[in-house]
Design a protein around this motif. Structure first.
Motif, short mmCIF file in Angstrom:
data_model
loop_
_atom_site.label_atom_id
_atom_site.label_comp_id
_atom_site.label_asym_id
_atom_site.label_seq_id
_atom_site.Cartn_x
_atom_site.Cartn_y
_atom_site.Cartn_z
N ARG A 1 49.77 3.35 1.94
CA ARG A 1 49.96 3.71 3.35
C ARG A 1 51.28 4.44 3.55
N ASP B 1 48.57 12.10 7.76
CA ASP B 1 48.01 11.02 8.56
C ASP B 1 46.55 11.31 8.90
N THR C 1 44.65 8.86 10.40
CA THR C 1 44.21 7.91 11.41
C THR C 1 43.90 8.60 12.74
N THR D 1 41.44 4.06 10.45
CA THR D 1 42.61 3.18 10.60
C THR D 1 42.97 2.61 9.23
N TRP D 2 44.15 2.03 9.15
CA TRP D 2 44.53 1.28 7.95
C TRP D 2 44.17 -0.18 8.16
N GLN D 3 43.29 -0.72 7.31
CA GLN D 3 42.98 -2.15 7.39
C GLN D 3 44.16 -2.97 6.90
N ASP D 4 44.80 -2.49 5.84
CA ASP D 4 46.05 -3.05 5.33
C ASP D 4 46.76 -1.94 4.56
N ASP D 5 47.86 -2.24 3.91
CA ASP D 5 48.66 -1.20 3.26
C ASP D 5 47.94 -0.55 2.08
N THR E 1 44.30 -0.32 1.97
CA THR E 1 42.89 -0.07 2.30
C THR E 1 42.78 0.75 3.56
N LEU E 2 42.16 1.92 3.44
CA LEU E 2 41.91 2.79 4.59
C LEU E 2 40.48 2.54 5.06
#
Length: 266
Positions: free
Chosen positions: A40, A46, A48, A117-121, A123-124
């Motif tokens: 991320r 970007d 997102t 979106t980013w689910q976590d650092d 995982t997109l």
């Protein structure tokens, strides 16, 4: 002797000073390195936000359901043509199989909106309004496991394309190209359709995608997705596609709908 010692001491002091300066710049071999940035944090651009597909080609295959047997431009082999010629929409509806057209290998060509979106650092997450599908792009490695699904397992990495221009990358010389691409390789998919009229891909399909963002001088922001679909069961050769999405201001036009396929038009 004292002059010799002083000269040596000065030389040593200068060497140490140079080494320390190099270490402070991160150039010393012995410099302590911190952990690498997360995917991320390392993102060259970007992705997102909300994006809408812009259909400027292949209208008859993307905006409406084509007639059965219309698989022009798809490099189907004999087995693939046989499956496509036997497509039965009523049977798919009865078996609740309309999501076959919303699997990862075919979904990108549908008219739809994306929310990324980013689910976590590491995982997109990519969600679609059409078909209410969710894809997860895993940067942390790992291997596909468990049951096959419509979206399969996607391994992702930030990828630098070596040449200045290429097939579908960067789109029109956009400034975003310099940062590279997002490369996504998807496997472990359930068999599905490349088009809404039953043009098949098998569970052995490998989908490789390159996502690139570029910004226009007027402020418009675009994603170009180049897809390479390889299926030894139904395709004679890799099937290449290039699809564009334009960024929207917000999610006010986001209208999730279930998997639905209209009947072909006469």
């Amino acid at each position: 002797m004292s002059r010799t010692i002083s000269a040596t001491a000065i030389a040593v002091a200068v060497s140490v000073t140079i080494a320390m300066a190099a270490g402070q710049r991160g150039g010393g071999r012995g410099a302590q390195q911190g952990p690498p940035p997360t995917p991320r944090a390392a993102a060259p651009f970007d992705l997102t936000g909300y994006w809408v597909s812009v259909v400027t080609e292949d209208w008859r295959w993307r905006m409406v359901t084509p007639q059965k047997g219309d698989y022009a431009s798809v490099p189907l082999n004999a087995a693939g043509r046989q499956v496509a010629d036997a497509w039965d929409l009523a049977k798919d509806k009865a078996n609740h199989d309309e999501c076959k057209a919303f699997g990862a290998a075919g979904m990108v060509r549908l008219p739809m909106r994306l929310q990324i979106t980013w689910q976590d650092d590491n995982t997109l997450k990519l969600e679609t309004d059409a078909g209410q599908q969710t894809r997860l792009f895993h940067f942390a490695g790992g291997a596909p496991g468990g049951e096959r699904s419509w979206q399969g397992y996607s391994a992702a990495e930030w990828y630098k394309q070596p040449q200045a221009v290429g097939l579908g990358f960067g789109g029109g010389g956009g400034r975003g190209f310099a940062g590279g691409n997002l490369k996504v390789v998807t496997t472990n998919m359930k068999a599905g359709y490349l088009r809404k009229n039953g043009v098949p891909y098998s569970e052995n399909t490998v989908l490789t995608e390159y996502f690139n963002r570029h910004d226009e001088p007027n402020g418009d922001q675009w994603i170009m997705v180049t897809s390479v679909i390889e299926d030894p069961k139904y395709l004679n050769q890799p099937f290449l596609l290039s699809t564009s999405f334009k960024k929207e201001r917000d999610g006010s036009k986001w209208r999730p709908t279930p998997c639905e396929i209209d009947s072909p038009r006469d």
